[in-house]
Design a protein around this motif. Sequence first.
Motif, PDB file in Angstrom:
ATOM      1  N   ALA A 105     -47.766 129.626  62.765  1.00 16.07           N
ATOM      2  CA  ALA A 105     -46.342 129.268  62.860  1.00 16.07           C
ATOM      3  C   ALA A 105     -46.137 127.982  63.647  1.00 16.07           C
ATOM      4  O   ALA A 105     -45.234 127.199  63.347  1.00 16.07           O
ATOM      5  CB  ALA A 105     -45.558 130.415  63.503  1.00 16.07           C
ATOM      6  N   ALA A 106     -46.997 127.751  64.641  1.00 14.34           N
ATOM      7  CA  ALA A 106     -46.882 126.550  65.477  1.00 14.34           C
ATOM      8  C   ALA A 106     -47.595 125.341  64.870  1.00 14.34           C
ATOM      9  O   ALA A 106     -47.571 124.253  65.447  1.00 14.34           O
ATOM     10  CB  ALA A 106     -47.436 126.834  66.868  1.00 14.34           C
ATOM     11  N   GLY A 107     -48.256 125.515  63.722  1.00 13.37           N
ATOM     12  CA  GLY A 107     -48.982 124.407  63.092  1.00 13.37           C
ATOM     13  C   GLY A 107     -50.246 124.020  63.840  1.00 13.37           C
ATOM     14  O   GLY A 107     -50.716 122.892  63.745  1.00 13.37           O
ATOM     15  N   LYS A 108     -50.812 124.973  64.580  1.00 11.47           N
ATOM     16  CA  LYS A 108     -52.036 124.707  65.334  1.00 11.47           C
ATOM     17  C   LYS A 108     -53.256 125.080  64.507  1.00 11.47           C
ATOM     18  O   LYS A 108     -53.175 125.877  63.572  1.00 11.47           O
ATOM     19  CB  LYS A 108     -52.029 125.489  66.648  1.00 11.47           C
ATOM     20  N   LEU A 109     -54.389 124.546  64.890  1.00  9.16           N
ATOM     21  CA  LEU A 109     -55.618 124.728  64.130  1.00  9.16           C
ATOM     22  C   LEU A 109     -56.183 126.141  64.263  1.00  9.16           C
ATOM     23  O   LEU A 109     -56.324 126.669  65.364  1.00  9.16           O
ATOM     24  CB  LEU A 109     -56.671 123.717  64.599  1.00  9.16           C
ATOM     25  N   ILE A 110     -56.524 126.713  63.106  1.00 17.57           N
ATOM     26  CA  ILE A 110     -57.243 127.980  63.019  1.00 17.57           C
ATOM     27  C   ILE A 110     -58.554 127.661  62.308  1.00 17.57           C
ATOM     28  O   ILE A 110     -58.548 127.108  61.213  1.00 17.57           O
ATOM     29  CB  ILE A 110     -56.452 129.030  62.224  1.00 17.57           C
ATOM     30  N   ALA A 111     -59.682 128.007  62.941  1.00 19.35           N
ATOM     31  CA  ALA A 111     -60.999 127.734  62.361  1.00 19.35           C
ATOM     32  C   ALA A 111     -61.793 129.041  62.332  1.00 19.35           C
ATOM     33  O   ALA A 111     -61.979 129.675  63.373  1.00 19.35           O
ATOM     34  CB  ALA A 111     -61.729 126.671  63.180  1.00 19.35           C
ATOM     35  N   ILE A 112     -62.247 129.427  61.125  1.00 18.26           N
ATOM     36  CA  ILE A 112     -62.908 130.722  60.941  1.00 18.26           C
ATOM     37  C   ILE A 112     -64.116 130.543  60.024  1.00 18.26           C
ATOM     38  O   ILE A 112     -64.009 129.914  58.970  1.00 18.26           O
ATOM     39  CB  ILE A 112     -61.946 131.763  60.344  1.00 18.26           C
ATOM     40  N   ILE A 113     -65.231 131.148  60.404  1.00 16.72           N
ATOM     41  CA  ILE A 113     -66.471 130.949  59.659  1.00 16.72           C
ATOM     42  C   ILE A 113     -67.098 132.281  59.221  1.00 16.72           C
ATOM     43  O   ILE A 113     -66.858 133.318  59.828  1.00 16.72           O
ATOM     44  CB  ILE A 113     -67.474 130.122  60.512  1.00 16.72           C
ATOM     45  N   CYS A 114     -67.898 132.213  58.174  1.00 19.79           N
ATOM     46  CA  CYS A 114     -68.771 133.279  57.686  1.00 19.79           C
ATOM     47  C   CYS A 114     -67.961 134.450  57.118  1.00 19.79           C
ATOM     48  O   CYS A 114     -67.178 134.270  56.201  1.00 19.79           O
ATOM     49  CB  CYS A 114     -69.736 133.696  58.789  1.00 19.79           C
ATOM     50  N   ALA A 115     -68.137 135.654  57.644  1.00 23.70           N
ATOM     51  CA  ALA A 115     -67.412 136.825  57.149  1.00 23.70           C
ATOM     52  C   ALA A 115     -66.012 136.924  57.751  1.00 23.70           C
ATOM     53  O   ALA A 115     -65.153 137.627  57.216  1.00 23.70           O
ATOM     54  CB  ALA A 115     -68.199 138.096  57.456  1.00 23.70           C
ATOM     55  N   SER A 116     -65.754 136.218  58.833  1.00 22.89           N
ATOM     56  CA  SER A 116     -64.480 136.362  59.542  1.00 22.89           C
ATOM     57  C   SER A 116     -63.256 135.845  58.800  1.00 22.89           C
ATOM     58  O   SER A 116     -62.146 136.278  59.129  1.00 22.89           O
ATOM     59  CB  SER A 116     -64.585 135.769  60.943  1.00 22.89           C
ATOM     60  N   PRO A 117     -63.363 134.961  57.788  1.00 20.52           N
ATOM     61  CA  PRO A 117     -62.156 134.653  57.025  1.00 20.52           C
ATOM     62  C   PRO A 117     -61.506 135.887  56.384  1.00 20.52           C
ATOM     63  O   PRO A 117     -60.337 135.851  56.009  1.00 20.52           O
ATOM     64  CB  PRO A 117     -62.639 133.651  55.968  1.00 20.52           C
ATOM     65  N   SER A 118     -62.244 137.002  56.323  1.00 22.01           N
ATOM     66  CA  SER A 118     -61.644 138.242  55.815  1.00 22.01           C
ATOM     67  C   SER A 118     -60.516 138.730  56.728  1.00 22.01           C
ATOM     68  O   SER A 118     -59.697 139.561  56.318  1.00 22.01           O
ATOM     69  CB  SER A 118     -62.707 139.327  55.636  1.00 22.01           C
ATOM     70  N   SER A 173     -65.479 128.189  56.747  1.00 23.30           N
ATOM     71  CA  SER A 173     -66.842 127.784  56.434  1.00 23.30           C
ATOM     72  C   SER A 173     -67.646 129.013  56.056  1.00 23.30           C
ATOM     73  O   SER A 173     -67.180 130.145  56.198  1.00 23.30           O
ATOM     74  CB  SER A 173     -67.443 127.044  57.626  1.00 23.30           C
ATOM     75  N   ARG A 174     -68.884 128.820  55.598  1.00 25.62           N
ATOM     76  CA  ARG A 174     -69.607 129.869  54.895  1.00 25.62           C
ATOM     77  C   ARG A 174     -70.594 130.706  55.684  1.00 25.62           C
ATOM     78  O   ARG A 174     -70.710 131.902  55.426  1.00 25.62           O
ATOM     79  CB  ARG A 174     -70.334 129.238  53.714  1.00 25.62           C
ATOM     80  N   ALA A 175     -71.375 130.126  56.594  1.00 27.42           N
ATOM     81  CA  ALA A 175     -72.495 130.892  57.146  1.00 27.42           C
ATOM     82  C   ALA A 175     -73.132 130.151  58.322  1.00 27.42           C
ATOM     83  O   ALA A 175     -72.768 129.010  58.613  1.00 27.42           O
ATOM     84  CB  ALA A 175     -73.529 131.112  56.042  1.00 27.42           C
ATOM     85  N   PRO A 176     -74.144 130.757  58.968  1.00 26.47           N
ATOM     86  CA  PRO A 176     -74.811 130.071  60.074  1.00 26.47           C
ATOM     87  C   PRO A 176     -75.336 128.681  59.690  1.00 26.47           C
ATOM     88  O   PRO A 176     -75.300 127.762  60.521  1.00 26.47           O
ATOM     89  CB  PRO A 176     -75.963 131.014  60.436  1.00 26.47           C
ATOM     90  N   GLY A 177     -75.774 128.524  58.451  1.00 21.52           N
ATOM     91  CA  GLY A 177     -76.303 127.232  58.008  1.00 21.52           C
ATOM     92  C   GLY A 177     -75.258 126.139  57.910  1.00 21.52           C
ATOM     93  O   GLY A 177     -75.595 124.968  57.778  1.00 21.52           O
ATOM     94  N   THR A 178     -73.989 126.487  57.988  1.00 20.89           N
ATOM     95  CA  THR A 178     -72.918 125.486  57.942  1.00 20.89           C
ATOM     96  C   THR A 178     -72.218 125.333  59.291  1.00 20.89           C
ATOM     97  O   THR A 178     -71.213 124.640  59.398  1.00 20.89           O
ATOM     98  CB  THR A 178     -71.870 125.849  56.865  1.00 20.89           C
ATOM     99  N   ALA A 179     -72.755 125.981  60.325  1.00 19.83           N
ATOM    100  CA  ALA A 179     -72.079 126.038  61.621  1.00 19.83           C
ATOM    101  C   ALA A 179     -71.859 124.672  62.272  1.00 19.83           C
ATOM    102  O   ALA A 179     -70.816 124.432  62.876  1.00 19.83           O
ATOM    103  CB  ALA A 179     -72.840 126.958  62.574  1.00 19.83           C
ATOM    104  N   LEU A 180     -72.836 123.782  62.170  1.00 25.70           N
ATOM    105  CA  LEU A 180     -72.652 122.459  62.790  1.00 25.70           C
ATOM    106  C   LEU A 180     -71.616 121.636  62.026  1.00 25.70           C
ATOM    107  O   LEU A 180     -70.776 120.972  62.643  1.00 25.70           O
ATOM    108  CB  LEU A 180     -73.990 121.716  62.878  1.00 25.70           C
ATOM    109  N   GLU A 181     -71.641 121.689  60.690  1.00 28.45           N
ATOM    110  CA  GLU A 181     -70.619 120.983  59.896  1.00 28.45           C
ATOM    111  C   GLU A 181     -69.225 121.523  60.218  1.00 28.45           C
ATOM    112  O   GLU A 181     -68.257 120.761  60.345  1.00 28.45           O
ATOM    113  CB  GLU A 181     -70.882 121.177  58.404  1.00 28.45           C
ATOM    114  N   PHE A 182     -69.123 122.837  60.313  1.00 26.58           N
ATOM    115  CA  PHE A 182     -67.874 123.511  60.660  1.00 26.58           C
ATOM    116  C   PHE A 182     -67.369 123.026  62.024  1.00 26.58           C
ATOM    117  O   PHE A 182     -66.203 122.642  62.172  1.00 26.58           O
ATOM    118  CB  PHE A 182     -68.145 125.019  60.669  1.00 26.58           C
TER     119      PHE A 182
END
Length: 193
Positions: free
Chosen positions: A102-115, A160-169
Amino acid sequence: MASQTPQKKALILAVDGMEEIEFCSAVSVLRRAEIDVTIAGVASASPVKSSRSVVITPERSLADLKSTTDAFDAVVLPGGLGAAKAFSESAEVGSLLKRFEAAGKLIAIICASPSALPAHGVGLGKTVTSHPSVADKLKEGGKYNYSEERVVVDRQLITSRAPGTALEFSLAIVKNLVGEEKAAAVAAPMLLK
């Protein structure tokens, strides 16, 4: 005297069963970018055990921060099936995500947690990605545009998708909060680019 830009602040949630590579990458990369990171335990400030039995002690509990979460510019949720379940079932996490959205702030979620997004009705209509094991939860009902890209940025939502994408994320979070130049400066000595 020139005014100094206030330091950006990120809240990284810690919970039993989280994926330690994703958690540690986010903390490390954001701190290298001089982002003020606070590690908050969802249940308490007691130590949490990651999916591979690495024990991490949060600095604060989410409950202790309840009145000050508005001071943060971003919230980061690491993945792992245990973490995804805990985040999805936590009313407190759901409330936090809704306030950030609602505040337009960043939400960042990786791997299974986008569920946790559909579990709390957050990010509807946006393009997202996740670990393949939870893709069906995000594809169900057409509430999201699902992508198999490694990192997806849709305005103030990064997935993002998984541990292998963690640095890009993590670098995508840095880019969003403090700019592409800072992200490149952090990546260079890490030999990422």
